[in-house]
Design an enzyme around this catalytic site. Structure first.
Site, PDB file in Angstrom:
ATOM      1  N   THR A 154      11.039 -17.137  31.961  1.00  0.00           N
ATOM      2  CA  THR A 154      10.698 -16.570  30.470  1.00  0.00           C
ATOM      3  C   THR A 154       9.738 -15.163  30.687  1.00  0.00           C
ATOM      4  OG1 THR A 154      10.737 -18.721  29.519  1.00  0.00           O
ATOM      5  CG2 THR A 154       9.382 -16.952  28.390  1.00  0.00           C
ATOM      6  N   TRP A 155       8.841 -15.126  31.538  1.00  0.00           N
ATOM      7  CA  TRP A 155       8.016 -13.986  31.866  1.00  0.00           C
ATOM      8  C   TRP A 155       8.984 -12.969  32.267  1.00  0.00           C
ATOM      9  CZ3 TRP A 155       4.474 -13.196  36.582  1.00  0.00           C
ATOM     10  CH2 TRP A 155       3.753 -12.105  36.366  1.00  0.00           C
ATOM     11  N   HIS A 202      20.225 -20.288  34.907  1.00  0.00           N
ATOM     12  CA  HIS A 202      19.893 -21.174  35.808  1.00  0.00           C
ATOM     13  C   HIS A 202      20.946 -21.677  37.015  1.00  0.00           C
ATOM     14  CE1 HIS A 202      15.997 -21.054  33.867  1.00  0.00           C
ATOM     15  NE2 HIS A 202      16.413 -21.657  32.787  1.00  0.00           N
ATOM     16  N   SER A 230       4.944 -28.245  36.366  1.00  0.00           N
ATOM     17  CA  SER A 230       5.412 -27.218  35.330  1.00  0.00           C
ATOM     18  C   SER A 230       6.819 -27.999  34.541  1.00  0.00           C
ATOM     19  CB  SER A 230       5.735 -25.965  35.524  1.00  0.00           C
ATOM     20  OG  SER A 230       6.091 -25.122  34.417  1.00  0.00           O
TER      21      SER A 230
END
Length: 343
Positions: A88-89, A153, A184
């Site tokens: 996401t970052w 992914h 996470s």
């Protein structure tokens, strides 16, 4: 009122015959999927396809449709990772780098302030070729601006030849410490389970699933090694990044990312602080507190807030037992032995 994701423009109206053909394509995929090996996953059934486990992305035909239909333009760039590795970052950073001429990082109406990065950099198997999300429709990517940022992914070995055989398409891969990835993922899983009224997943169960490679787009180590080996063989096409190193030296790695993408920072931009402005724009503190990332959604049943975990390097030590840490370190050493990669 929520704005439509920019990539949605690629779903143009089709003739009745074309719609029927798209429906037949996804029907065929569902027939293939129904015959695959299965196991019980963290939120339902997992399906094994080409050596990796998938959940909803596969059952919605995404990876199969990607393999048959995804044809990026020569200048397009693909952001890749396993889930929960900082993608996401990275998507946000890459988008800000590529679009900084039309959208300076100081722009008060910057797209990253209005949209989650999943809407700006769509996951090809989950957003573009997912029949559950897009009603059996194959997108027309030619409509999207060039170049376009995509993400995935999917393991490298399952990417279509339109990507793996391309001499121009570039892939940016990000990986993360094995233990932090597991923790996470566990936090994310429990946010999702709570949202669909399931009991929390015990850490011991999550640990066992992870070690056995029975998570979406896993085994983790096989996924990482696929992209690592390709980055060594084709460094001009595959850039391999480590989340921990990016956190430690964001400016250094942002410069490397920009150069690899073909958007290097000029000396004037560096003097004017553009690099630091992009880092600030895409920081966890900034993005996680935006209204779109607190209350918006990118996928049915998945709040954008789920994509913003703690993000701290080494945070897994606060959750895993010494025995878990030792076992994960042992598995990682075994899996990566001889590759030249350390995690």
């Amino acid at each position: 009122m929520a704005q439509s994701a920019p990539y949605k423009i690629c779903f143009v109206p089709k003739s009745r015959e074309e719609e029927e053909e798209d429906s037949k394509i996804y029907k065929r995929y569902r027939e293939i999927i129904a015959k695959l090996p299965t196991t019980e996953g963290w939120s339902g059934t997992l399906y094994q396809y080409q050596g990796f486990w998938y959940d909803s992305e596969l059952t919605s035909g995404g990876p199969l449709a990607v393999q048959d239909h995804f044809k990026p333009k020569p200048s397009d760039i693909l952001i890749a990772s396993t889930p929960k590795c900082g993608s996401t970052w990275l998507r946000s950073l890459a988008f800000a780098v590529m679009n900084r001429e039309s959208h300076p990082p100081s722009d008060q109406q910057h797209p990253l302030l209005l949209f989650n990065s999943h809407h700006l950099v769509p996951v090809i198997e989950a957003s573009l070729y997912n029949d559950y999300v897009n009603d059996n429709r194959i997108p027309n990517l030619d409509i999207l601006p060039s170049p376009t940022l995509f993400s995935t992914h999917m393991p490298y070995t399952s990417l279509p030849q339109s990507v793996t055989h391309s001499e121009t398409t570039r892939i940016v891969y990000i990986c993360r410490n094995t233990k932090d990835t597991l923790v996470s993922w566990w936090h994310f899983a429990n946010k999702f389970r709570l949202n669909i009224s399931l009991e929390p997943l015990q850490l011991e169960d999550a640990f066992e699933m992870f070690c056995k490679g029975m998570l979406s787009c896993c085994p983790f180590w096989d996924h990482v090694l696929g992209y690592w080996k390709e980055s060594l063989a084709r460094p001009q096409n595959v850039l391999f990044l480590k989340y921990e190193e990016m956190v430690a030296e964001p400016a250094l790695h942002l410069k490397s990312l920009a150069e690899f993408m073909g958007y290097p920072f000029s000396s004037m931009e560096e003097r004017e602080g553009v690099i630091d402005q992009i880092i600030k724009l895409c920081s966890f503190q900034n993005l996680s507190n935006l209204p779109v990332n607190k209350t918006g959604t990118s996928y049915p049943g998945v709040s954008n807030s789920f994509f913003f975990g703690r993000g701290k390097v080494g945070d897994s030590a606060n959750f895993l037992t010494p025995e878990m840490i030792e076992q994960l370190d042992h598995i990682t050493e075994q899996k990566l032995h001889g590759s030249g990669l350390t995690l």
